[in-house]
Write a protein that holds these residues in place. Sequence first.
Motif, short mmCIF file in Angstrom:
data_model
loop_
_atom_site.label_atom_id
_atom_site.label_comp_id
_atom_site.label_asym_id
_atom_site.label_seq_id
_atom_site.Cartn_x
_atom_site.Cartn_y
_atom_site.Cartn_z
N PHE A 145 0.83 -1.20 0.00
CA PHE A 145 0.00 0.00 0.00
C PHE A 145 0.87 1.25 0.00
O PHE A 145 1.85 1.34 0.73
CB PHE A 145 -0.93 -0.01 1.22
N GLY A 146 0.53 2.19 -0.86
CA GLY A 146 1.24 3.45 -0.94
C GLY A 146 2.36 3.46 -1.96
O GLY A 146 2.91 4.51 -2.26
N GLU A 147 2.71 2.29 -2.50
CA GLU A 147 3.76 2.23 -3.51
C GLU A 147 3.13 2.28 -4.90
O GLU A 147 1.94 2.09 -5.06
CB GLU A 147 4.59 0.95 -3.34
N GLU A 148 3.99 2.50 -5.88
CA GLU A 148 3.53 2.54 -7.28
C GLU A 148 3.14 1.12 -7.73
O GLU A 148 3.65 0.13 -7.21
CB GLU A 148 4.66 3.04 -8.19
N ASN A 149 2.21 1.08 -8.67
CA ASN A 149 1.87 -0.22 -9.26
C ASN A 149 3.09 -0.81 -9.95
O ASN A 149 3.85 -0.09 -10.60
CB ASN A 149 0.76 -0.07 -10.31
N PRO A 150 3.30 -2.13 -9.83
CA PRO A 150 4.40 -2.77 -10.56
C PRO A 150 4.03 -2.89 -12.04
O PRO A 150 2.91 -2.63 -12.44
CB PRO A 150 4.48 -4.16 -9.90
N PRO B 263 -9.35 -1.86 -0.03
CA PRO B 263 -8.24 -1.98 0.92
C PRO B 263 -8.03 -3.42 1.40
O PRO B 263 -8.98 -4.13 1.68
CB PRO B 263 -8.64 -1.07 2.08
N HIS B 264 -6.76 -3.82 1.49
CA HIS B 264 -6.32 -5.07 2.10
C HIS B 264 -6.96 -6.31 1.48
O HIS B 264 -7.35 -7.21 2.18
CB HIS B 264 -6.55 -5.05 3.62
N GLN B 265 -7.10 -6.35 0.19
CA GLN B 265 -7.65 -7.54 -0.48
C GLN B 265 -6.79 -7.87 -1.69
O GLN B 265 -6.02 -7.05 -2.17
CB GLN B 265 -9.09 -7.30 -0.94
#
Length: 190
Positions: free
Chosen positions: A130-135, A167-169
Amino acid sequence: MQGEAVGSYGISLQGLSNPNYVITSTGNTFRINPRPVTVSVASKSKVYREVDPELTYTTLADGVGGSRGLVAGQPLSVGLSRDAGDDVGVYAIDSSIGSNPNYRVTVNSASLSITPRPVRVAAQDVTRTFGEENPVFTYSTERGEIGSARGSLLPEAASAYPQHPLPHQVHPINKVGRRDHSPQITPAHP
């Protein structure tokens, strides 16, 4: 009378004698016409990027339609080729008939159909914090592989992107169809 090939031959009367008659003979012409033969080219098909199948033909049997069939010992030379092209589509099969004046040849033409190649593409599972760029989203082919089977799915290519985040899934990746005119692409995970 001599001659077995197509052509005109003179007919003459010989051995006619009778002392009681004055015989005047008039010859005429015996003509051998070309034999009607029908060459039927076989339709063919292949899947995109496969090797062309062998192009073949048959000559119709004696008495089928207007065909009289081939005479034993009098072959007919037929060459087959197809119109140029490797993409999905229909291509005419062309025939060239060798010289044999004893035949009058009719050709039933045909075509080669190139059909789309089925390719199954699977998006690779990816994770991020969470909070990072999409790979970078990647894929591989599971069947129907042609050349390089791995690639990058960039969002601007509209090939794969995550669904609306919750969130969180774990979020499945949508595969948005990007097809060229040749392969048929089927997502691995519907």
